[in-house]
Design a protein around this motif. Structure first.
Motif, PDB file in Angstrom:
ATOM      1  N   SER A 353      24.530  55.128  64.592  1.00 27.52           N
ATOM      2  CA  SER A 353      24.391  55.444  63.169  1.00 27.52           C
ATOM      3  C   SER A 353      23.291  56.492  63.003  1.00 27.52           C
ATOM      4  O   SER A 353      22.503  56.726  63.922  1.00 27.52           O
ATOM      5  CB  SER A 353      24.056  54.190  62.349  1.00 27.52           C
ATOM      6  N   ALA A 354      23.271  57.111  61.823  1.00 27.17           N
ATOM      7  CA  ALA A 354      22.275  58.151  61.553  1.00 27.17           C
ATOM      8  C   ALA A 354      21.704  57.966  60.163  1.00 27.17           C
ATOM      9  O   ALA A 354      22.448  57.673  59.212  1.00 27.17           O
ATOM     10  CB  ALA A 354      22.892  59.542  61.689  1.00 27.17           C
ATOM     11  N   GLU A 355      20.378  58.115  60.045  1.00 23.69           N
ATOM     12  CA  GLU A 355      19.690  58.041  58.759  1.00 23.69           C
ATOM     13  C   GLU A 355      19.098  59.412  58.459  1.00 23.69           C
ATOM     14  O   GLU A 355      18.327  59.947  59.248  1.00 23.69           O
ATOM     15  CB  GLU A 355      18.569  57.001  58.811  1.00 23.69           C
ATOM     16  N   VAL A 356      19.472  59.969  57.308  1.00 30.39           N
ATOM     17  CA  VAL A 356      18.968  61.279  56.893  1.00 30.39           C
ATOM     18  C   VAL A 356      17.930  61.057  55.804  1.00 30.39           C
ATOM     19  O   VAL A 356      18.221  60.398  54.789  1.00 30.39           O
ATOM     20  CB  VAL A 356      20.111  62.182  56.390  1.00 30.39           C
ATOM     21  N   ALA A 366       9.954  72.117  53.114  1.00 24.16           N
ATOM     22  CA  ALA A 366      10.959  71.059  53.135  1.00 24.16           C
ATOM     23  C   ALA A 366      11.134  70.532  54.552  1.00 24.16           C
ATOM     24  O   ALA A 366      11.160  71.304  55.511  1.00 24.16           O
ATOM     25  CB  ALA A 366      12.280  71.591  52.607  1.00 24.16           C
ATOM     26  N   THR A 367      11.261  69.206  54.671  1.00 20.84           N
ATOM     27  CA  THR A 367      11.468  68.565  55.968  1.00 20.84           C
ATOM     28  C   THR A 367      12.664  67.626  55.873  1.00 20.84           C
ATOM     29  O   THR A 367      12.750  66.804  54.954  1.00 20.84           O
ATOM     30  CB  THR A 367      10.224  67.771  56.402  1.00 20.84           C
ATOM     31  N   VAL A 368      13.585  67.763  56.814  1.00 20.64           N
ATOM     32  CA  VAL A 368      14.760  66.890  56.899  1.00 20.64           C
ATOM     33  C   VAL A 368      14.669  66.134  58.215  1.00 20.64           C
ATOM     34  O   VAL A 368      14.563  66.737  59.287  1.00 20.64           O
ATOM     35  CB  VAL A 368      16.064  67.705  56.838  1.00 20.64           C
ATOM     36  N   LYS A 369      14.713  64.796  58.128  1.00 24.77           N
ATOM     37  CA  LYS A 369      14.614  63.955  59.311  1.00 24.77           C
ATOM     38  C   LYS A 369      15.969  63.296  59.591  1.00 24.77           C
ATOM     39  O   LYS A 369      16.564  62.705  58.687  1.00 24.77           O
ATOM     40  CB  LYS A 369      13.551  62.874  59.126  1.00 24.77           C
ATOM     41  N   ILE A 370      16.427  63.425  60.826  1.00 20.86           N
ATOM     42  CA  ILE A 370      17.645  62.743  61.276  1.00 20.86           C
ATOM     43  C   ILE A 370      17.191  61.648  62.231  1.00 20.86           C
ATOM     44  O   ILE A 370      16.694  61.939  63.325  1.00 20.86           O
ATOM     45  CB  ILE A 370      18.606  63.717  61.982  1.00 20.86           C
ATOM     46  N   MET A 371      17.357  60.379  61.827  1.00 20.95           N
ATOM     47  CA  MET A 371      16.806  59.267  62.602  1.00 20.95           C
ATOM     48  C   MET A 371      17.913  58.331  63.077  1.00 20.95           C
ATOM     49  O   MET A 371      18.959  58.202  62.420  1.00 20.95           O
ATOM     50  CB  MET A 371      15.798  58.491  61.741  1.00 20.95           C
ATOM     51  N   ASP A 372      17.664  57.731  64.232  1.00 19.74           N
ATOM     52  CA  ASP A 372      18.607  56.745  64.762  1.00 19.74           C
ATOM     53  C   ASP A 372      17.821  55.605  65.392  1.00 19.74           C
ATOM     54  O   ASP A 372      16.591  55.658  65.486  1.00 19.74           O
ATOM     55  CB  ASP A 372      19.557  57.388  65.778  1.00 19.74           C
ATOM     56  N   ARG A 373      18.547  54.573  65.828  1.00 19.47           N
ATOM     57  CA  ARG A 373      17.929  53.426  66.497  1.00 19.47           C
ATOM     58  C   ARG A 373      18.463  53.300  67.921  1.00 19.47           C
ATOM     59  O   ARG A 373      18.671  52.211  68.429  1.00 19.47           O
ATOM     60  CB  ARG A 373      18.213  52.147  65.717  1.00 19.47           C
ATOM     61  N   GLU A 434      13.059  66.071  63.457  1.00 20.12           N
ATOM     62  CA  GLU A 434      12.524  66.600  62.193  1.00 20.12           C
ATOM     63  C   GLU A 434      12.672  68.109  62.148  1.00 20.12           C
ATOM     64  O   GLU A 434      12.142  68.827  63.003  1.00 20.12           O
ATOM     65  CB  GLU A 434      11.056  66.203  62.053  1.00 20.12           C
ATOM     66  N   VAL A 435      13.406  68.587  61.145  1.00 23.98           N
ATOM     67  CA  VAL A 435      13.595  70.016  60.929  1.00 23.98           C
ATOM     68  C   VAL A 435      12.762  70.425  59.724  1.00 23.98           C
ATOM     69  O   VAL A 435      12.992  69.932  58.615  1.00 23.98           O
ATOM     70  CB  VAL A 435      15.083  70.353  60.701  1.00 23.98           C
ATOM     71  N   THR A 436      11.806  71.320  59.949  1.00 26.15           N
ATOM     72  CA  THR A 436      10.947  71.801  58.881  1.00 26.15           C
ATOM     73  C   THR A 436      11.370  73.200  58.491  1.00 26.15           C
ATOM     74  O   THR A 436      11.411  74.105  59.336  1.00 26.15           O
ATOM     75  CB  THR A 436       9.468  71.802  59.325  1.00 26.15           C
ATOM     76  N   ILE A 437      11.693  73.375  57.221  1.00 24.69           N
ATOM     77  CA  ILE A 437      12.181  74.665  56.701  1.00 24.69           C
ATOM     78  C   ILE A 437      11.075  75.269  55.854  1.00 24.69           C
ATOM     79  O   ILE A 437      10.651  74.682  54.864  1.00 24.69           O
ATOM     80  CB  ILE A 437      13.474  74.484  55.871  1.00 24.69           C
ATOM     81  N   ARG A 438      10.640  76.451  56.239  1.00 25.59           N
ATOM     82  CA  ARG A 438       9.533  77.096  55.516  1.00 25.59           C
ATOM     83  C   ARG A 438      10.063  78.089  54.501  1.00 25.59           C
ATOM     84  O   ARG A 438      11.074  78.686  54.697  1.00 25.59           O
ATOM     85  CB  ARG A 438       8.599  77.802  56.510  1.00 25.59           C
TER      86      ARG A 438
END
Length: 438
Positions: A353-356, A366-373, A434-438
């Protein structure tokens, strides 16, 4: 560079500018000090000769005046004949010694010459008082006369120290400016080399200035153009190879599919499918490293990510999204979509699974995190997995290990659009991309 045994060893500054500054400043100060010393010595010698000649004539005149005056009037004239560096005293004066310095000997010779044969003069040095001399003579009437000489150092103008300080400051300023002018092109060249990215339309290095600097800048720009050309050729070659391989791979798959069903047939079709996928991802990685012609546009990152997550949910994938990013961002949408697709696919593959999660700071970043277990990544491999063809699963089964290009493509695309990708292990297990968009 240091001196052995010294408690505070001397070390050269680390920067070239500081070294050049010290060398030039030390040389200029030394040259200035030598010039000033030569001028001071020449002035001192000229002034000394004038003072000695004046001393001889003044002493001769003063002795003649005192000799002609009545004895009871001589005391009234002593103050008038006082010259600061020497004065006349009636009497025998103080006892002295004949030894004296070179300068004292020169003064004594002038005083003795002033007395001439008529008034023989005997000059002595007064012990305990450096440079103090007393000349003893007897006037015509037999009265003793003493000349007390106290030579003074050559006077200096009150404004001279200020001039010297101003000259020193001028030397420092000129040296700093010269070093800055000499070092600036080198600093610009180093910065351009450090930030070299043929994929970005960065300004070319200025080719103006001295001929050596212009030549170095021209050579650097030409090197940058050649690197960009080589990268473009690489993408074109890989694209051509991919195109040329498509036909034989498709033909081989068709031939395999019309064959009799067997375990060997299934393995062959699976191998051909893996070859086809590897070729496609290899070209995708080359294009991500080189960049493409996609133009930037202003997008609502929250709506963009919600649309991507809903596409996964429509196919039954366990992908959720939380948070908001209110400020729009300037980026390349297709490249950004490929980044998050690779990261979400990676989370689904290893974590199920994926948590955004979306967030932004007060600076508009802006920071977008894609997390899993999933199992996560060993700490010493967090940087290595961003390199192409690196797989933690070292088996030959690409179904478990993959091609090793998914994270590498995401990383290269993030750099190409001016973003950054960082991997972190989560507390309790799992991975956060973690993707950081400047």
């Amino acid at each position: 560079m240091s001196i052995a045994g010294s408690p505070h060893p001397w070390r050269w500054p680390r920067t070239l500018g500081a070294r050049l500054f010290l060398i030039l400043l030390a040389g200029l100060i030394l040259a200035h000090a030598l010039s000033f010393s030569a001028l001071f010595l020449e002035r001192y010698m000229a002034t000394r000769n004038v003072m000695l000649n004046t001393l001889e004539s003044d002493v001769a005149t003063s002795i003649a005046i005192l000799d002609r005056l009545p004895a009871n009037e001589r005391a009234n004239w002593l103050d008038r004949l006082d010259r600061g560096t020497y004065r006349f005293e009636l009497g025998n004066g103080l006892p002295g010694v004949p030894d004296m310095s070179k300068r004292g000997a020169e003064i004594a010779a002038k005083i003795e010459a002033a007395g001439g044969q008529r008034f023989p003069i005997h000059v002595e040095s007064i012990p305990g008082d450096a440079m103090r001399l007393q000349a003893h003579l007897t006037l015509s009437d037999g009265a003793p006369l003493t000349i007390d000489v106290r030579p003074a150092a050559m006077p200096l103008a009150d404004w001279l120290p200020y001039v010297l300080v101003a000259q020193l400051l001028l030397l420092v300023l000129c040296t700093w400016f010269a070093v800055r002018q000499a070092i600036r092109p080198l600093v610009d060249l180093a910065h351009a080399a450090d930030t070299l990215d043929p994929n970005k339309k960065a300004p070319r290095l200025s080719e103006s200035g001295p001929s050596e600097v212009a030549y170095a800048a021209t050579a650097f720009n030409a090197m940058r153009d050649r690197i960009a050309h080589y990268l473009e050729e690489r993408v074109q070659i890989l694209a051509a190879i991919s195109h040329d391989l498509q036909t034989p791979i498709t033909r081989m798959k068709l031939r395999a599919e019309v064959g009799e069903d067997s375990a060997e047939k299934d393995k062959l079709i699976q191998d051909l499918t893996e070859i086809e996928r590897l070729v496609h991802e290899g070209v995708a990685y080359a294009r991500s490293a080189h960049g493409d012609a996609e133009k930037s546009s202003r997008i609502d990152i929250t709506s963009f990510m919600e649309s991507l997550v809903y596409d996964y949910q429509d196919t039954g994938k366990a992908v959720t999204i939380e948070g908001k990013i209110l400020a729009p961002v300037d980026t390349r949408p297709h490249a950004l979509r490929r980044i998050f697709t690779n990261l979400i696919d990676n989370a689904l593959k290893f974590g199920g699974s994926a948590e955004v999660y979306l967030e932004s700071d007060k600076n508009g970043q802006a920071t977008v995190k894609i997390m899993d277990r999933g199992p996560g990544i060993p700490e010493d491999h967090l940087e290595a997995v961003l390199q192409p063809f690196f797989r933690l699963e070292q088996s030959r089964n690409r179904g478990t290990g993959g091609t090793g290009l998914g994270l590498a493509i995401a990383h290269q695309l993030a750099l190409a659009i001016g973003a950054s990708l960082q991997l972190r292990n989560r507390a309790g297990g799992g991975l956060s991309a973690e993707v950081t968009i400047r």
